[in-house]
Motif scaffolding. Structure first.
Motif, PDB file in Angstrom:
ATOM      1  N   VAL A  44       0.812  -1.221   0.000  1.00 30.32           N
ATOM      2  CA  VAL A  44       0.000   0.000   0.000  1.00 30.32           C
ATOM      3  C   VAL A  44       0.845   1.271   0.000  1.00 30.32           C
ATOM      4  CG1 VAL A  44      -1.911  -1.158   1.148  1.00 30.32           C
ATOM      5  CG2 VAL A  44      -0.194   0.018   2.528  1.00 30.32           C
ATOM      6  N   VAL A  45       2.138   1.150  -0.261  1.00 32.31           N
ATOM      7  CA  VAL A  45       2.979   2.346  -0.286  1.00 32.31           C
ATOM      8  C   VAL A  45       2.530   3.352  -1.351  1.00 32.31           C
ATOM      9  CG1 VAL A  45       5.305   3.188  -0.790  1.00 32.31           C
ATOM     10  CG2 VAL A  45       4.988   1.297   0.797  1.00 32.31           C
ATOM     11  N   PRO A  46       2.229   2.932  -2.602  1.00 29.27           N
ATOM     12  CA  PRO A  46       1.785   3.927  -3.600  1.00 29.27           C
ATOM     13  C   PRO A  46       0.526   4.679  -3.192  1.00 29.27           C
ATOM     14  CG  PRO A  46       2.506   1.919  -4.693  1.00 29.27           C
ATOM     15  CD  PRO A  46       2.471   1.602  -3.231  1.00 29.27           C
ATOM     16  N   PRO A  47      -0.555   4.021  -2.756  1.00 27.01           N
ATOM     17  CA  PRO A  47      -1.720   4.818  -2.329  1.00 27.01           C
ATOM     18  C   PRO A  47      -1.447   5.683  -1.108  1.00 27.01           C
ATOM     19  CG  PRO A  47      -2.088   2.480  -1.899  1.00 27.01           C
ATOM     20  CD  PRO A  47      -0.885   2.579  -2.759  1.00 27.01           C
ATOM     21  N   LEU A  48      -0.537   5.265  -0.246  1.00 29.39           N
ATOM     22  CA  LEU A  48      -0.185   6.109   0.895  1.00 29.39           C
ATOM     23  C   LEU A  48       0.506   7.390   0.426  1.00 29.39           C
ATOM     24  CD1 LEU A  48       1.104   3.566   3.576  1.00 29.39           C
ATOM     25  CD2 LEU A  48      -1.051   4.823   3.574  1.00 29.39           C
ATOM     26  N   ILE A  49       1.339   7.279  -0.588  1.00 24.94           N
ATOM     27  CA  ILE A  49       1.993   8.471  -1.132  1.00 24.94           C
ATOM     28  C   ILE A  49       0.954   9.402  -1.748  1.00 24.94           C
ATOM     29  CG2 ILE A  49       3.633   9.297  -2.857  1.00 24.94           C
ATOM     30  CD1 ILE A  49       5.275   6.817  -2.395  1.00 24.94           C
ATOM     31  N   ASN A  50      -0.051   8.843  -2.413  1.00 28.70           N
ATOM     32  CA  ASN A  50      -1.114   9.673  -2.970  1.00 28.70           C
ATOM     33  C   ASN A  50      -1.876  10.404  -1.864  1.00 28.70           C
ATOM     34  OD1 ASN A  50      -0.604   9.001  -5.670  1.00 28.70           O
ATOM     35  ND2 ASN A  50      -1.848   7.157  -5.540  1.00 28.70           N
ATOM     36  N   PHE A  65       6.703   9.628  -8.349  1.00 26.73           N
ATOM     37  CA  PHE A  65       7.296   8.568  -7.537  1.00 26.73           C
ATOM     38  C   PHE A  65       6.273   7.482  -7.238  1.00 26.73           C
ATOM     39  CE2 PHE A  65       8.604   7.002  -3.224  1.00 26.73           C
ATOM     40  CZ  PHE A  65       9.725   6.307  -3.650  1.00 26.73           C
ATOM     41  N   ALA A  66       5.036   7.879  -6.964  1.00 21.48           N
ATOM     42  CA  ALA A  66       3.974   6.896  -6.729  1.00 21.48           C
ATOM     43  C   ALA A  66       3.713   6.069  -7.990  1.00 21.48           C
ATOM     44  CB  ALA A  66       2.701   7.595  -6.270  1.00 21.48           C
ATOM     45  N   ASP A  67       3.715   6.707  -9.153  1.00 23.44           N
ATOM     46  CA  ASP A  67       3.530   5.976 -10.409  1.00 23.44           C
ATOM     47  C   ASP A  67       4.672   4.995 -10.633  1.00 23.44           C
ATOM     48  OD1 ASP A  67       1.229   7.384 -10.847  1.00 23.44           O
ATOM     49  OD2 ASP A  67       2.154   8.849 -12.206  1.00 23.44           O
ATOM     50  N   TRP A  68       5.890   5.416 -10.327  1.00 23.82           N
ATOM     51  CA  TRP A  68       7.039   4.526 -10.506  1.00 23.82           C
ATOM     52  C   TRP A  68       6.946   3.313  -9.582  1.00 23.82           C
ATOM     53  CZ3 TRP A  68      10.992   3.161  -7.057  1.00 23.82           C
ATOM     54  CH2 TRP A  68      12.049   2.443  -7.616  1.00 23.82           C
ATOM     55  N   LEU A  69       6.561   3.540  -8.338  1.00 26.09           N
ATOM     56  CA  LEU A  69       6.409   2.420  -7.413  1.00 26.09           C
ATOM     57  C   LEU A  69       5.316   1.463  -7.874  1.00 26.09           C
ATOM     58  CD1 LEU A  69       6.723   3.977  -3.833  1.00 26.09           C
ATOM     59  CD2 LEU A  69       8.307   2.411  -4.959  1.00 26.09           C
ATOM     60  N   THR A  70       4.206   2.003  -8.354  1.00 30.55           N
ATOM     61  CA  THR A  70       3.115   1.152  -8.828  1.00 30.55           C
ATOM     62  C   THR A  70       3.559   0.311 -10.020  1.00 30.55           C
ATOM     63  OG1 THR A  70       1.500   2.795  -8.074  1.00 30.55           O
ATOM     64  CG2 THR A  70       0.748   1.154  -9.665  1.00 30.55           C
ATOM     65  N   ALA A  71       4.235   0.924 -10.976  1.00 29.70           N
ATOM     66  CA  ALA A  71       4.724   0.176 -12.144  1.00 29.70           C
ATOM     67  C   ALA A  71       5.743  -0.884 -11.734  1.00 29.70           C
ATOM     68  CB  ALA A  71       5.347   1.142 -13.160  1.00 29.70           C
ATOM     69  N   ARG A  72       6.588  -0.549 -10.772  1.00 28.80           N
ATOM     70  CA  ARG A  72       7.589  -1.510 -10.301  1.00 28.80           C
ATOM     71  C   ARG A  72       6.925  -2.710  -9.638  1.00 28.80           C
ATOM     72  NH1 ARG A  72      10.304  -1.888  -5.294  1.00 28.80           N
ATOM     73  NH2 ARG A  72      12.341  -2.917  -5.415  1.00 28.80           N
ATOM     74  N   MET A  73       5.920  -2.459  -8.820  1.00 27.31           N
ATOM     75  CA  MET A  73       5.204  -3.560  -8.178  1.00 27.31           C
ATOM     76  C   MET A  73       4.475  -4.414  -9.203  1.00 27.31           C
ATOM     77  SD  MET A  73       3.707  -1.557  -4.845  1.00 27.31           S
ATOM     78  CE  MET A  73       2.722  -2.969  -4.369  1.00 27.31           C
TER      79      MET A  73
END
Length: 306
Positions: free
Chosen positions: A228-234, A288-296
């Motif tokens: 849930v790191v990407p939605p937390l960044i959002n 950064f959130a988009d990058w984390l989401t794509a990486r996951m």
């Protein structure tokens, strides 16, 4: 011996002709593959050319539509005055420091309180029913309550109670309102992450002798938090923007600094400057959130751990 010498000379010739001095395995791409690769490169160049042309055409049309509108000159003087922008920028940046401090301080409290709410809502057993009901009622209430109303109640209502030992500082009360509201949103994000962990993970931890609390702490939560790191960044991005709402209590942040200048000059360019400053801060976080989401997503497709 002659056959051995011929084989050695042939191997040496292959070694000398290989790129970088390495061994040449003799592979050569077929004509069909070369044609397919060339076709793909051509399609990529064509797509990039079409995308660039359409973007440029759209920008030109919007520019002409705006500058040729009847009220453009008044709008330009009111919202796009460079003199007022240069005057407002230092004061807006000074007030922005308060927004950043509020975001960092409230962000830590929101993460802790939101995680606590999520854990309370996922407790099992009938004995924890009152706790689950209270946590659920809290989340439902603050998810439905508009942020501006929560801020007004905290900033104006709490001082009216005249409680002993309770602060009347609008900055602290506004920060408390942000924590109360955003904790509800963050708790739902954490709860979704906890429930996304397969029950077999908890069962395996219990079979190894871990208690429910230990299974949650050492097995479930580490996996849930990573997911849930990407939605937390959002949510952090939204919090950064909403820190500007504390200005309704009189705290001089970036928004209130822009309001002061605008009230003196009746020119609204400072508001635009404050908005652009927030946008500049927001874009790196969203990317950064988009990058984390794509990486996951890539790791999931490849079968790796999340």
């Amino acid at each position: 011996m002659g056959a051995d010498d011929a084989a050695g000379r042939e191997a040496g010739a292959r070694d000398d002709g290989a790129p970088g001095g390495g061994e040449d395995d003799g592979y050569r791409p077929s004509e069909r593959r070369l044609a397919r690769d060339a076709y793909r490169r051509g399609r990529t160049r064509r797509s990039a050319l079409i995308a660039g042309s359409s973007t440029l055409l759209t920008a030109v049309v919007l520019y002409l539509l705006i500058v040729n509108s009847p009220g453009w000159e008044v709008t330009r003087r009111t919202f796009f005055n460079l003199d007022y922008a240069r005057q407002a920028l230092p004061e807006v940046l000074t007030g922005l420091r308060l927004n950043l401090e509020l975001m960092l301080g409230c962000g830590v409290l929101i993460l802790v309180f939101g995680l606590l709410l999520a854990v309370l809502r996922t407790l099992r057993g009938p004995v924890f029913l009152p706790v689950r009901l209270l946590a659920t009622a809290y989340v439902d209430f603050f998810l439905g309550l508009p942020m501006i109303i929560c801020l007004l109640v905290m900033i104006t209502g709490v001082p009216a109670l005249r409680l002993t030992g309770v602060t009347t500082d609008p900055l602290l009360l506004g920060g408390a309102a942000l924590v109360l509201t955003y904790s509800a949103y963050v708790s739902e994000v954490f709860r979704a992450g906890i429930e996304s962990v397969h029950p077999s993970q908890r069962a395996a931890a219990r079979s190894l002798g871990l208690t429910n609390a230990q299974a949650m702490r050492y097995v479930v939560l580490p996996q849930a938090v990573r997911r849930v790191v990407p939605p937390l960044i959002n949510n952090l991005v939204s919090l950064q923007k909403d820190t500007g709402l504390v200005s309704i209590g009189g705290a001089i942040d970036a928004v209130y600094a822009a309001k002061i200048i605008a009230s003196r000059s009746f020119n609204y360019t400072p508001y635009l400057v404050a908005g652009l400053v927030f946008i500049v801060l927001t874009i790196p976080l969203t990317r950064f959130a988009d990058w984390l989401t794509a990486r996951m997503n890539r790791r999931q497709v490849q079968g790796g751990a999340v």
